[in-house]
Each structure stands twice: as structure tokens, then as C-alpha cells.
Write a protein that holds these residues in place. Structure first.
Motif, PDB file in Angstrom:
ATOM      1  N   GLY A 248       0.825  -1.277  -0.123  1.00 32.03           N
ATOM      2  CA  GLY A 248      -0.061  -0.143   0.018  1.00 32.03           C
ATOM      3  C   GLY A 248       0.861   1.276   0.042  1.00 32.03           C
ATOM      4  N   SER A 249       0.252   2.234   0.592  1.00 33.00           N
ATOM      5  CA  SER A 249       0.824   3.521   0.448  1.00 33.00           C
ATOM      6  C   SER A 249       2.183   3.591   1.364  1.00 33.00           C
ATOM      7  CB  SER A 249       0.141   4.570   0.732  1.00 33.00           C
ATOM      8  OG  SER A 249      -0.230   4.767   2.250  1.00 33.00           O
ATOM      9  N   THR A 250       3.187   4.558   1.114  1.00 27.27           N
ATOM     10  CA  THR A 250       4.125   4.695   2.065  1.00 27.27           C
ATOM     11  C   THR A 250       3.997   5.406   3.300  1.00 27.27           C
ATOM     12  OG1 THR A 250       5.888   4.786   0.329  1.00 27.27           O
ATOM     13  CG2 THR A 250       6.436   6.054   2.506  1.00 27.27           C
ATOM     14  N   PRO A 251       3.106   6.238   3.395  1.00 24.32           N
ATOM     15  CA  PRO A 251       2.695   6.818   4.788  1.00 24.32           C
ATOM     16  C   PRO A 251       1.909   5.720   5.619  1.00 24.32           C
ATOM     17  CG  PRO A 251       2.059   8.438   3.051  1.00 24.32           C
ATOM     18  CD  PRO A 251       2.398   7.193   2.329  1.00 24.32           C
ATOM     19  N   VAL A 252       1.029   4.924   5.094  1.00 24.68           N
ATOM     20  CA  VAL A 252       0.473   3.981   5.874  1.00 24.68           C
ATOM     21  C   VAL A 252       1.405   2.853   6.357  1.00 24.68           C
ATOM     22  CG1 VAL A 252      -1.130   1.994   5.862  1.00 24.68           C
ATOM     23  CG2 VAL A 252      -1.889   4.151   5.026  1.00 24.68           C
ATOM     24  N   GLY A 253       2.435   2.425   5.397  1.00 20.14           N
ATOM     25  CA  GLY A 253       3.619   1.496   5.846  1.00 20.14           C
ATOM     26  C   GLY A 253       4.266   1.976   7.048  1.00 20.14           C
ATOM     27  N   GLN A 254       4.629   3.275   6.934  1.00 23.46           N
ATOM     28  CA  GLN A 254       5.531   3.773   7.802  1.00 23.46           C
ATOM     29  C   GLN A 254       4.847   3.840   9.155  1.00 23.46           C
ATOM     30  OE1 GLN A 254       5.791   7.719   5.881  1.00 23.46           O
ATOM     31  NE2 GLN A 254       8.201   7.392   5.639  1.00 23.46           N
ATOM     32  N   LYS A 255       3.539   3.934   9.272  1.00 20.81           N
ATOM     33  CA  LYS A 255       2.726   3.691  10.497  1.00 20.81           C
ATOM     34  C   LYS A 255       2.771   2.260  11.138  1.00 20.81           C
ATOM     35  CE  LYS A 255      -0.320   7.726   9.781  1.00 20.81           C
ATOM     36  NZ  LYS A 255      -1.976   8.205   9.531  1.00 20.81           N
ATOM     37  N   LEU A 256       2.589   1.354   9.980  1.00 23.53           N
ATOM     38  CA  LEU A 256       2.707   0.238  10.321  1.00 23.53           C
ATOM     39  C   LEU A 256       3.963  -0.373  10.889  1.00 23.53           C
ATOM     40  CD1 LEU A 256       0.370  -1.481   7.553  1.00 23.53           C
ATOM     41  CD2 LEU A 256      -0.109  -1.371   9.855  1.00 23.53           C
ATOM     42  N   LEU A 257       5.092   0.258  10.345  1.00 24.71           N
ATOM     43  CA  LEU A 257       6.536  -0.187  10.810  1.00 24.71           C
ATOM     44  C   LEU A 257       6.539   0.317  12.337  1.00 24.71           C
ATOM     45  CD1 LEU A 257       8.511   0.550   7.524  1.00 24.71           C
ATOM     46  CD2 LEU A 257       8.305  -1.459   8.966  1.00 24.71           C
ATOM     47  N   GLU A 258       6.081   1.540  12.647  1.00 30.05           N
ATOM     48  CA  GLU A 258       6.204   2.149  14.170  1.00 30.05           C
ATOM     49  C   GLU A 258       5.327   1.047  14.783  1.00 30.05           C
ATOM     50  OE1 GLU A 258       4.915   6.076  14.107  1.00 30.05           O
ATOM     51  OE2 GLU A 258       6.328   6.777  12.625  1.00 30.05           O
ATOM     52  N   GLN A 259       4.308   0.687  14.659  1.00 31.18           N
ATOM     53  CA  GLN A 259       3.594  -0.181  15.413  1.00 31.18           C
ATOM     54  C   GLN A 259       4.468  -1.633  15.456  1.00 31.18           C
ATOM     55  OE1 GLN A 259      -0.594  -0.446  14.279  1.00 31.18           O
ATOM     56  NE2 GLN A 259      -0.630   1.739  13.342  1.00 31.18           N
ATOM     57  N   ALA A 260       4.737  -2.160  14.485  1.00 27.08           N
ATOM     58  CA  ALA A 260       5.556  -3.487  14.480  1.00 27.08           C
ATOM     59  C   ALA A 260       6.744  -3.585  15.141  1.00 27.08           C
ATOM     60  CB  ALA A 260       5.755  -3.798  12.924  1.00 27.08           C
ATOM     61  N   SER A 261       7.407  -2.256  15.317  1.00 29.26           N
ATOM     62  CA  SER A 261       8.565  -2.085  16.172  1.00 29.26           C
ATOM     63  C   SER A 261       8.443  -2.719  17.472  1.00 29.26           C
ATOM     64  CB  SER A 261       9.148  -0.909  16.030  1.00 29.26           C
ATOM     65  OG  SER A 261       8.343   0.227  16.884  1.00 29.26           O
ATOM     66  N   ALA A 262       7.431  -2.415  18.268  1.00 27.51           N
ATOM     67  CA  ALA A 262       7.102  -2.739  19.518  1.00 27.51           C
ATOM     68  C   ALA A 262       7.258  -4.194  19.793  1.00 27.51           C
ATOM     69  CB  ALA A 262       5.531  -2.405  19.994  1.00 27.51           C
ATOM     70  N   ASN A 263       6.865  -5.149  18.896  1.00 29.51           N
ATOM     71  CA  ASN A 263       7.078  -6.626  19.110  1.00 29.51           C
ATOM     72  C   ASN A 263       8.103  -7.014  18.167  1.00 29.51           C
ATOM     73  OD1 ASN A 263       5.334  -7.121  21.288  1.00 29.51           O
ATOM     74  ND2 ASN A 263       3.371  -7.206  19.824  1.00 29.51           N
ATOM     75  N   VAL A 264       8.933  -6.296  17.497  1.00 27.23           N
ATOM     76  CA  VAL A 264      10.073  -6.540  16.421  1.00 27.23           C
ATOM     77  C   VAL A 264       9.558  -7.620  15.800  1.00 27.23           C
ATOM     78  CG1 VAL A 264      12.365  -7.160  16.580  1.00 27.23           C
ATOM     79  CG2 VAL A 264      11.445  -6.136  18.534  1.00 27.23           C
ATOM     80  N   LEU A 265       8.456  -7.005  15.085  1.00 28.77           N
ATOM     81  CA  LEU A 265       7.770  -8.189  14.037  1.00 28.77           C
ATOM     82  C   LEU A 265       8.771  -8.260  12.837  1.00 28.77           C
ATOM     83  CD1 LEU A 265       4.008  -7.225  14.109  1.00 28.77           C
ATOM     84  CD2 LEU A 265       5.098  -9.316  14.795  1.00 28.77           C
ATOM     85  N   ARG A 266       8.810  -9.458  12.193  1.00 34.98           N
ATOM     86  CA  ARG A 266       9.448  -9.630  10.801  1.00 34.98           C
ATOM     87  C   ARG A 266       8.338  -8.787   9.875  1.00 34.98           C
ATOM     88  NH1 ARG A 266      12.247 -13.989   9.223  1.00 34.98           N
ATOM     89  NH2 ARG A 266      11.994 -13.383   7.136  1.00 34.98           N
ATOM     90  N   THR A 267       8.634  -8.002   8.996  1.00 37.15           N
ATOM     91  CA  THR A 267       7.977  -7.004   8.218  1.00 37.15           C
ATOM     92  C   THR A 267       8.372  -7.210   6.702  1.00 37.15           C
ATOM     93  OG1 THR A 267       9.284  -4.945   8.608  1.00 37.15           O
ATOM     94  CG2 THR A 267       7.293  -5.329   9.887  1.00 37.15           C
ATOM     95  N   SER A 268       7.436  -7.155   5.699  1.00 41.15           N
ATOM     96  CA  SER A 268       7.725  -6.923   4.296  1.00 41.15           C
ATOM     97  C   SER A 268       6.869  -5.896   3.942  1.00 41.15           C
ATOM     98  CB  SER A 268       7.215  -8.428   3.623  1.00 41.15           C
ATOM     99  OG  SER A 268       7.799  -9.225   4.080  1.00 41.15           O
TER     100      SER A 268
END
Length: 498
Positions: A248-268
Motif C-alpha cells: 500500500g501507500s508509504t505513509p500507511v506503511g511507515q505507521k505500520l512499521l512504527e507499530q510493528a517495532s514494539a514486538n520486533v515483528l518481521r515485516t515486508s
């Protein structure tokens, strides 16, 4: 002249109504179709008519948590399922999708808007991910070696990451789903899939097929929702979730990366693009025109791989624009399900408004309209295939992902100038280059800041190749042998006493 508008149907046909009646409209959780816990529903609209097709269940956060619980419960058994069995299920799914190509194409055309011919191309492309990863499932490998000091043995193996959240976009509702679901299944991961609320029906039909071919209950769960943040937020915060994949869009992706950092999720993250299309003075102009039409107008320009900025050498720019305009003007625009239609509508009113605003801004700043330049009146969200010339460097259209059938053209004189213009963006998903100079063709992949490059080719997506970008265009790769590794963890075992 402008592109031809084919007469629109204001209502669905009997064939379309018959197909819609077979599509599940609930949430798929733990192997069962169910309604939302709140009873809420929302409509899925036909962008060609701006009228509702059907209503579907609107998942609540409680439904999302139930879907994750089902995936967690199924994870251990699915991970232990032999790779050959997982691969055979994917192969059966491939065959089932291919057998229903007409149904999938018609459904995609209705809910997304693209022409039937393009929709059939998407079905073939999307199905190929199932076949590709059915073959990759049995090729998950590791290694065993002696330590350098000779005192131990080193065993490396790969294991599934675990439960995944897969968030897919609306522009390729089947292909973007299979590109994520297939490698996850092959690797031994369970999942919660959240399709776009604009195009959930295709994913529901695909989930139905996976259920029919024998994918166990809980391995794949599908939730449609109009509040993606409310549904995804609790899952991303849940320590049982181990992987997040988003397109999806970069702005939404950036927000998701911030949220994912709390649990150190693997992300694509497959995010936005701003693809440059470079035409050099020695280019085969016939090939460049064909490539430009494909790279710009595929999916009505609503693709992250769409050519966004056309940089054409000043010696050939006049001919290039004239010939490209003729091709744009010959396109037949209309409801994608109708015979002879080549280009459908944009996905919704907001998207068409964005495209129109970008064109208007460029014209106000001095750009010239070579063809098109306006919305098409009537029902649905149609916009004329458009070419702009003399586009000034401060025009927003050169720095914004257009996601529509508009080609802004800028001229250049030297290779260095072309490279500088191409790289002058925060994005780096794909670039296109047309040249007959072999040396230049070998130099530019090293100079251009992009994850993918089409060299004398306007279409480069291929399930056997790694898809992804650099800079603000994302993290990770989908497709190819690299694609399955996004869903695998590497484990090392040190063995002493041998």
C-alpha cells in the motif's frame, strides 16, 4: 481528440448477478464463514457505475482477534505438515483458480473496474504464484558443516516464522493476495488476511477455493473491514503475531512499521513508487511506445509499477509524444465488463479527484496538454488518458504517485542528466530504460536507485523474480526464491562431542 468512451451498462447483467450470489460475504475464521460480531456490513461498489454490488460483513476488533486465535491454534500442526503436502495443496489451488478464470476475471472487473482482458491477465499472473510456491515448498533447505576449529558441527535449518498478518491492496485483488498467501502457506505459516474494503470479494472467492482444496481450518482466515486500523492494531500489538506483510501507500506503511517495532515483528513492505521511464536518443521508438503504453496504462495507471515520470531525450521527444498521444486517443474507455473496453474507471471519486488535481496543478504551472486532461462525464470514475508536455520541475505530478492514466513528459540532453532526474525522488521501486546502447544498458542498473529495472521492457512483474524496492518504496521481496525466505527464520544448532 480524446479516448473513446464505450456506452455503459447502468445495471449488472444476469451473469454478473449469478456470480455475485455464489461469493461468500462473511468473515472466514477457523474454517467457517460467519457474520461480524456486531452484525455490521458495508457495501462494495462498482467503480464503473458508482452503484453497490453487494454488502459484506464488517469485521470488528473482536473478529480480528478471533481470526488471529484461529491462526495461532493451527500454526503447530500446519508447520509440521510435510512440505510435499503443502505444495500439493497449492498446486490444487492453482488448478482450481485457472479452471475458474472467467469467474475471477468477471469478479475483478466488477469490483475493481479493469477490463476483462486485463483481469484475465491478472488471474493468470496471480495463479502462477500458487504454482511457483508449490514448487518452492519442497526446496526449503539448510546446511550442515564442520566448525573452522574442528571441535563441533554447525547445523542450520529454516523454520516458519509463525502466524502472519497479510494486508493486501485493491488494485490487483487476486495477484496481491496470492503473492503473499502462497509463500506463507509454502513456508508453513498460518495467517490472517485483510483485503482492501474496496475489493474484498475476490479474496473471499479465493479463500473459498483454498477451503475446497483442503487447506485446514484456521490456516487462512479472512477479515474484511472498513476500519483497518482498529482491526489490525490489536493484532500487531499481540505477541503471538510474528509477521506483517503490507502492500500500500508509504505513509500507511511507515505507521505500520512504527507499530510493528514494539514486538520486533518481521515485516515486508511493498510501498509507493514514482517510476521514471527513460527514452534515450538511440532507443527503438516502436518498442518504447509499446512499453510506455503498457507501463502507463496497465490497470488504468493504478499500479505501483506504473511509469510515473517520462524523461525523453530532446532529439526524439516530439515523435515520442505524437505517437504516444495517438495510442492514448485510440483507447476505448468504459465499464470493464463490456466488449471492446480497454480502460476502465479509477477506483473511486477520491482517486479521480487526486488525478484531476495533479493535472490542474501542472497546467497552472505551465504544462501543456497534448491529449486528454479531464474527467469523463457520467456515472463512474472515468478519466481521459492524458499526456502532458513542458512539465515544470515544481509540478506536484513529478513528485507524487499519480495512480491514474496520466503521462507527464520532460526532456533531457545527457545520460547524467537523465540519471539525476530519475534518482531525484524518495522512492525506488521500478524504473524503465529504452536504449540500444549495450554499454548504457549495463551501466544504468548500477546507477539507478531502484529495486527493479525494465530494460527495453514495459512489463517486468514475474512470479519467478523478486519484486520489491529501495528507499521509501519498501522492505523485503515478494516472488522468486527470495519470496519464501520472508516467511522463514534461520535457526543455528551447535553440536559438540562428535
Amino acid at each position: 481528440m480524446t479516448a473513446q468512451l464505450v456506452g455503459q451498462q447502468s445495471k449488472t447483467t444476469p451473469r454478473e448477478r449469478e456470480l455475485l450470489a455464489t461469493i461468500p460475504t462473511g468473515l472466514f475464521i477457523a474454517g467457517e464463514w460467519r457474520q461480524s460480531s456486531t452484525g455490521s456490513r458495508f457495501t462494495v461498489d462498482d467503480p464503473s457505475t458508482a452503484k453497490a454490488l453487494v454488502s459484506v460483513a464488517d469485521a470488528s476488533p473482536e473478529d480480528a482477534r478471533a481470526a488471529l486465535a484461529a491462526a495461532v491454534a493451527a500454526q503447530e500442526l500446519w508447520a509440521a505438515t510435510p512440505p510435499r503436502v503443502r505444495g500439493e495443496l497449492l498446486r490444487k489451488a492453482h488448478e482450481a483458480v485457472v479452471a475458474r478464470v472467467d469467474d475471477f476475471a468477471l469478479l475483478i472487473s466488477m469490483e475493481m473496474g479493469k477490463s476483462l482482458s486485463e483481469a484475465k491477465g491478472e488471474v493468470a499472473y496471480g495463479a502462477e504464484f500458487l504454482r511457483w510456491f508449490s514448487e518452492e515448498a519442497v526446496r526449503i533447505d539448510g546446511r550442515y558443516t564442520r566448525s573452522p576449529d574442528g571441535n563441533s558441527r554447525l547445523l542450520m535449518l529454516k523454520k516458519p516464522v509463525g502466524p502472519c498478518l497479510l494486508i493486501t491492496p485493491w488494485n490487483f485483488p487476486l495477484a496481491m493476495a496470492t503473492r503473499k498467501i502462497a509463500p506463507a502457506l509454502a513456508a508453513g505459516c498460518t495467517m490472517v488476511v485483510k483485503p482492501s474494503e474496496l475489493t474484498p470479494l475476490t479474496t473471499s472467492l479465493f479463500a473459498q477455493i483454498l477451503d475446497e482444496v483442503g487447506v485446514p481450518a484456521g490456516v487462512i482466515n479472512v477479515i474484511s473491514t472498513t476500519d483497518a486500523a482498529a482491526a489490525a492494531g490489536p493484532l500487531i500489538a499481540d505477541p503471538r503475531l510474528r509477521k506483517l506483510s503490507f502492500t500500500g501507500s508509504t505513509p500507511v506503511g511507515q505507521k505500520l512499521l512504527e507499530q510493528a517495532s514494539a514486538n520486533v515483528l518481521r515485516t515486508s513492505m511493498e510501498l509507493g513508487g514514482n517510476a521514471p521511464f527513460l527514452v534515450f536518443e538511440d532507443a527503438d521508438i516502436d518498442a518504447a511506445i509499446e512499453g510506455a503504453v503498457a507501463a502507463k496504462l496497465r490497470n488504468i495507471g493504478q499500479a505501483c509499477t506504473a511509469a510515473n515520470r517520462f524523461y525523453v531525450h530532446e532529439d526524439v521527444a516530439g515523435e515520442f509524444v505524437q505517437r504516444l498521444a495517438a495510442r492514448f486517443e485510440a483507447k476505448r474507455v468504459g465499464r470493464g465488463t463490456e466488449d471492446g473496453v480497454e480502460l476502465g474507471p479509477l477506483i473511486d471519486e477520491k482517486s479521480r479527484g487526486k488525478v484531476s488535481a495533479l493535472v490542474d496543478d501542472a497546467v497552472r504551472r505551465g504544462a501543456k496538454v497534448a491529449t486528454g486532461g479531464s474527467p469523463i462525464p457520467g456515472d463512474g470514475w472515468f478519466y481521459q488518458p492524458t499526456i502532458l508536455t513542458e512539465v515544470p520541475s515544481d509540478a506536484k505530478i513529478l513528485s507524487t504517485e499519480i495512480f491514474g492514466p496520466v503521462a507527464p513528459v520532460v526532456t533531457f540532453r545527457t545520460e547524467d542528466e537523465a540519471v539525476a532526474l530519475a534518482n531525484a525522488t524518495a522512492f525506488g521501486l521500478v524504473a524503465y530504460v529504452y536504449t540500444r546502447d549495450v554499454g548504457r544498458g549495463l551501466r544504468l542498473p548500477e546507477r539507478l536507485e531502484t529495486g527493479m529495472l525494465g530494460l527495453n521492457s514495459g512489463v517486468i512483474s514475474n512470479p519467478a523474480a523478486p519484486f520489491g524496492g529501495v528507499k521509501h518504496s519498501g522492505i523485503g521481496r515478494e516472488g522468486g526464491s527470495e519470496g519464501i525466505n520472508e516467511y522463514l527464520e534461520t535457526m543455528y544448532v551447535g553440536i559438540s562431542g562428535l
